[in-house]
Structures are given as C-alpha cells and as structure tokens.
Design a protein around this motif. Structure first.
Motif, PDB file in Angstrom:
ATOM      1  N   GLY A 140      27.509  72.637   0.700  1.00  0.00           N
ATOM      2  CA  GLY A 140      28.590  73.029  -0.199  1.00  0.00           C
ATOM      3  C   GLY A 140      29.967  72.633   0.271  1.00  0.00           C
ATOM      4  N   GLN A 141      30.112  72.229   1.531  1.00  0.00           N
ATOM      5  CA  GLN A 141      31.408  71.801   2.052  1.00  0.00           C
ATOM      6  C   GLN A 141      31.760  70.369   1.659  1.00  0.00           C
ATOM      7  N   PHE A 142      30.799  69.641   1.122  1.00  0.00           N
ATOM      8  CA  PHE A 142      31.023  68.217   0.875  1.00  0.00           C
ATOM      9  C   PHE A 142      32.030  67.975  -0.239  1.00  0.00           C
ATOM     10  N   VAL A 143      32.981  67.088   0.052  1.00  0.00           N
ATOM     11  CA  VAL A 143      33.955  66.617  -0.935  1.00  0.00           C
ATOM     12  C   VAL A 143      33.937  65.093  -0.881  1.00  0.00           C
ATOM     13  N   PRO A 144      33.512  64.411  -1.950  1.00  0.00           N
ATOM     14  CA  PRO A 144      33.468  62.945  -1.921  1.00  0.00           C
ATOM     15  C   PRO A 144      34.820  62.347  -1.524  1.00  0.00           C
ATOM     16  N   GLY A 145      34.780  61.394  -0.611  1.00  0.00           N
ATOM     17  CA  GLY A 145      35.995  60.730  -0.154  1.00  0.00           C
ATOM     18  C   GLY A 145      36.669  61.416   1.014  1.00  0.00           C
ATOM     19  N   LYS A 146      36.226  62.627   1.387  1.00  0.00           N
ATOM     20  CA  LYS A 146      36.803  63.352   2.512  1.00  0.00           C
ATOM     21  C   LYS A 146      35.787  63.436   3.634  1.00  0.00           C
ATOM     22  N   ASN A 147      36.223  63.094   4.846  1.00  0.00           N
ATOM     23  CA  ASN A 147      35.329  63.121   6.007  1.00  0.00           C
ATOM     24  C   ASN A 147      35.679  64.324   6.870  1.00  0.00           C
ATOM     25  N   HIS A 148      34.735  65.263   7.027  1.00  0.00           N
ATOM     26  CA  HIS A 148      34.984  66.468   7.805  1.00  0.00           C
ATOM     27  C   HIS A 148      34.839  66.220   9.307  1.00  0.00           C
ATOM     28  N   SER A 149      34.107  65.213   9.697  1.00  0.00           N
ATOM     29  CA  SER A 149      33.874  64.942  11.108  1.00  0.00           C
ATOM     30  C   SER A 149      34.863  63.891  11.607  1.00  0.00           C
ATOM     31  N   GLU A 150      35.604  64.234  12.666  1.00  0.00           N
ATOM     32  CA  GLU A 150      36.563  63.284  13.231  1.00  0.00           C
ATOM     33  C   GLU A 150      35.899  62.303  14.195  1.00  0.00           C
ATOM     34  N   ASP A 151      34.734  62.656  14.701  1.00  0.00           N
ATOM     35  CA  ASP A 151      34.009  61.761  15.605  1.00  0.00           C
ATOM     36  C   ASP A 151      33.182  60.753  14.796  1.00  0.00           C
ATOM     37  N   PRO A 152      32.890  59.586  15.368  1.00  0.00           N
ATOM     38  CA  PRO A 152      31.969  58.657  14.691  1.00  0.00           C
ATOM     39  C   PRO A 152      30.620  59.328  14.458  1.00  0.00           C
ATOM     40  N   LEU A 153      30.019  59.089  13.311  1.00  0.00           N
ATOM     41  CA  LEU A 153      28.748  59.714  12.967  1.00  0.00           C
ATOM     42  C   LEU A 153      27.619  59.071  13.764  1.00  0.00           C
ATOM     43  N   PHE A 154      26.813  59.895  14.418  1.00  0.00           N
ATOM     44  CA  PHE A 154      25.709  59.377  15.221  1.00  0.00           C
ATOM     45  C   PHE A 154      24.692  58.653  14.348  1.00  0.00           C
ATOM     46  N   LEU A 155      24.294  59.280  13.266  1.00  0.00           N
ATOM     47  CA  LEU A 155      23.348  58.661  12.339  1.00  0.00           C
ATOM     48  C   LEU A 155      24.118  57.752  11.394  1.00  0.00           C
ATOM     49  N   LYS A 156      23.794  56.456  11.406  1.00  0.00           N
ATOM     50  CA  LYS A 156      24.508  55.495  10.552  1.00  0.00           C
ATOM     51  C   LYS A 156      23.765  55.226   9.250  1.00  0.00           C
ATOM     52  N   GLN A 157      22.470  54.944   9.349  1.00  0.00           N
ATOM     53  CA  GLN A 157      21.693  54.594   8.156  1.00  0.00           C
ATOM     54  C   GLN A 157      20.270  55.131   8.268  1.00  0.00           C
ATOM     55  N   LEU A 158      19.684  55.425   7.132  1.00  0.00           N
ATOM     56  CA  LEU A 158      18.263  55.747   7.026  1.00  0.00           C
ATOM     57  C   LEU A 158      17.648  54.882   5.943  1.00  0.00           C
ATOM     58  N   VAL A 159      16.432  54.466   6.174  1.00  0.00           N
ATOM     59  CA  VAL A 159      15.656  53.757   5.157  1.00  0.00           C
ATOM     60  C   VAL A 159      14.361  54.528   4.928  1.00  0.00           C
ATOM     61  N   PHE A 160      14.063  54.783   3.650  1.00  0.00           N
ATOM     62  CA  PHE A 160      12.786  55.361   3.253  1.00  0.00           C
ATOM     63  C   PHE A 160      12.008  54.273   2.515  1.00  0.00           C
ATOM     64  N   TYR A 161      10.828  53.944   2.998  1.00  0.00           N
ATOM     65  CA  TYR A 161      10.035  52.966   2.249  1.00  0.00           C
ATOM     66  C   TYR A 161       8.691  53.572   1.872  1.00  0.00           C
ATOM     67  N   LYS A 162       7.941  52.853   1.066  1.00  0.00           N
ATOM     68  CA  LYS A 162       6.755  53.422   0.433  1.00  0.00           C
ATOM     69  C   LYS A 162       5.737  53.900   1.460  1.00  0.00           C
ATOM     70  N   ASP A 163       4.944  54.876   1.048  1.00  0.00           N
ATOM     71  CA  ASP A 163       3.859  55.449   1.850  1.00  0.00           C
ATOM     72  C   ASP A 163       4.347  56.239   3.063  1.00  0.00           C
ATOM     73  N   GLY A 164       5.620  56.667   3.056  1.00  0.00           N
ATOM     74  CA  GLY A 164       6.105  57.571   4.092  1.00  0.00           C
ATOM     75  C   GLY A 164       6.751  56.933   5.294  1.00  0.00           C
ATOM     76  N   GLY A 165       6.972  55.622   5.275  1.00  0.00           N
ATOM     77  CA  GLY A 165       7.595  54.952   6.415  1.00  0.00           C
ATOM     78  C   GLY A 165       9.105  55.070   6.401  1.00  0.00           C
ATOM     79  N   MET A 166       9.705  54.984   7.603  1.00  0.00           N
ATOM     80  CA  MET A 166      11.158  55.095   7.724  1.00  0.00           C
ATOM     81  C   MET A 166      11.704  54.161   8.791  1.00  0.00           C
ATOM     82  N   LEU A 167      12.972  53.793   8.633  1.00  0.00           N
ATOM     83  CA  LEU A 167      13.750  53.075   9.633  1.00  0.00           C
ATOM     84  C   LEU A 167      15.042  53.848   9.845  1.00  0.00           C
TER      85      LEU A 167
END
Length: 330
Positions: free
Chosen positions: A100-127
C-alpha cells in the motif's frame, strides 16, 4: 527502508534500556560498539532487506540473555498451476514495507535495489539478475506456481500479486530472505514493473569458464575429512566460534583422498565421486568448467579449509565467489 543514523540510535536506546538489566555476560554498550565497527560487513544478507544489521544485533543480544529463534520453514510442496499473466521479464522499481505504500514514479528506497530483474517462464522456471557483478540474468533455485515463488532449498514460499496501475502492470513480491527465516521479521516487498511477455525458456546465457586442465600435484595437507562451519564473503571475515551465515549450510562435508579424489555431502545428497577432483591449490569441477582456489590455515590450534564457492552467480553473472569454511575433523 534505508540505513539511517537515527534508526541506529533508536535501536541502541531500546536495547540498552531493556536488556542491560537482564545481566548478560556482556553489557549492551560493548556489543553496540563492536557492531558500529564491524556490523556493516559482517552480515551475509546485507542490503537484501531494510535493516539487516539491526536484525543481527537483535540476535546477538537475545542469545546473551538466553533466547534463540527457530528457523521458519514454509510449506513448499505445491503442485504447479499455470499463470499466463506472470510469464515474462519484470524489472524492480521499489522496495517497500507494505504494498500500500507504493506510489508510481516515487522510489522509497535510497539504496540501489538488490533485486534487479526476475523472469518467469513456462512450467515454473525462473531467472534472476541482482545488483552485484554484471547484473545479468542467471539461473536461480526459485520456482513458481500460481501466486507463489518457491525456494525449496531455503524452505520459503513467497506470495506475488499482480496489479494494473495507471495502465502499467506491476508485481508485488514478498522478499523472504534470512531476516524472515532466522529472525522472524516481516518480509518487505519488491515492486516490479512488467517489461515484456516473452517466454525465456530458451534463453541463452553466456557462461564463464575457467582453465581446468591442470596436472595433478599432491598436497598432503588437504587429505582427510572436513566439516563446514561457515560461509563468508571473504576469508578475513571468518571468526572461529562465531557463525556469519545462520542456519543449515548447503555444503556440509568434504572427504578428500589421494590422487585427486573427493567425496562428501550437501544438505540434500551425497556428492558423486566423479563430480570433483583436486590438485594442489585448486578444487576442479570439470563438467561445470570451474577451478576453485582453496587455502588451508591454522587458527587457534585448528585447521581450516577456505574453499571458493563458484556457483551460478560466478558462472553467469561474473560475481566474486564467497567462501565455504571447513574445519578438519580427521
């Protein structure tokens, strides 16, 4: 959600006022001074959640007064249920205590985000790509089923929720790392924006490989059985009698024999006799084409083996390897 001096002062005040009266073997001031000097670099989950250092101090103080936490283990044996809306590439835009704290265009974390990207692919695989090394997509132990991301190794079940906000698709993803598992903290939420709907099942990753064709050179010091006692970012961070990485370690034992033979155990199964070999200064995995350096050190009368852990983060993302620390037992 960031490392703040004022937050540290609040933690210091609360712990000092309430725990020094419990008469632990060390006063809180002593613990806090040590934390101020070394805490930032002594926690293996640093920057993965909002206040990992506070969690470490909490654990140290609680142990002093006779308390301990049991690790949380979520149910992870769920059948796969498809969810076409999650397939594709997602990019992190924020890290929050609650969705509920999310506001599009506003970043609450001043540090670089540890998680950059996630990929979900078919049959349950991830990157996954993280903010370390080259931040490239690489394999992960995570799998998914509808509404959940599962980590069977760490025994966590993280919910995800997808929402359309102002014409953009966002995912709110529970981040259950060590602070949740070992310190019972509420997980924060990564907010990720959908980049595309591609299926990455055939994604070709560039794998790093080491030179592995070394002649065998004997090293009598290496022979014997070794038991894992810690997992550390650097050799100099290991302190006998303390454990930087809480909980069960994945690599549990090495049994090292003559002529380059290695066996052992992980937390899940026995290491095949033909998986690894060794020569003086190196432990080699020929199938994965990695050559991991090792060092043997005598510390306080015990013998320790420091072994580079070159997993997928090294092979696919170019990260510097961490170290398993193993103690010689026979």
């Amino acid at each position: 959600m960031i490392y703040l001096t004022s937050f540290n002062m609040k933690i210091e005040s609360v712990f000092k006022d309430n725990l020094d009266d419990a008469a632990p073997s060390l006063k809180f001031t002593t613990v806090w001074q040590q934390h101020q000097k070394t805490g930032k670099n002594r926690f293996s989950f640093k920057k993965m959640v909002a206040v990992p250092v506070a969690a470490l101090v909490s654990l140290v103080v609680l142990l002093m007064v006779g308390f301990s936490f049991a690790a949380i283990k979520d149910k992870t044996d769920y059948p796969f249920v498809n969810d076409t809306s999650v397939i594709g590439l997602w990019e992190s835009v924020d890290l929050l205590d609650q969705p509920g704290q999310f506001v599009p265009g506003k970043n609450h974390s001043e540090d670089p985000l540890f998680l950059k990207q996630l990929v979900f692919y078919k049959d349950g695989g991830m990157l996954m790509a993280v903010n370390k090394g080259n931040a490239k997509l690489s394999p992960t132990q995570y799998t998914w089923t509808k509404g959940m991301v599962l980590d069977k190794q760490a025994k966590t079940n993280s919910k995800y929720d997808i929402k359309e906000i102002n014409g953009t698709t966002y995912m709110f993803f529970e981040w259950k790392c060590g602070d949740y598992t070992y310190f019972h903290m509420e997980p924060p939420y990564f907010v990720l924006k959908k980049v595309n709907d591609k299926d990455y099942s055939d994604y070709q990753m560039t794998a790093k490989s080491d030179k592995i064709d070394y002649p065998f050179v004997n090293d009598p010091q290496l022979l014997g059985s070794w038991k894992s006692v810690d997992f550390v970012p650097a050799i100099e961070e290991f302190k006998p009698g303390t454990k930087l990485t809480p909980g069960e370690l994945f690599l549990t034992r090495f049994d090292i024999a003559e002529n380059g033979k290695i066996g052992g155990m992980t937390s899940q199964k026995e290491i095949p006799d033909d998986l690894l070999t060794w020569t003086k200064g190196l432990i080699i995995e020929k199938k994965g084409k990695v050559a991991s350096k090792y060092e043997i050190k005598e510390i306080d009368g015990d013998t320790y083996l420091f072994y580079e852990w070159k997993n997928g983060n090294y092979i696919y993302s170019g990260m510097q390897p961490d170290y398993y620390v193993l103690k010689k037992v026979k």
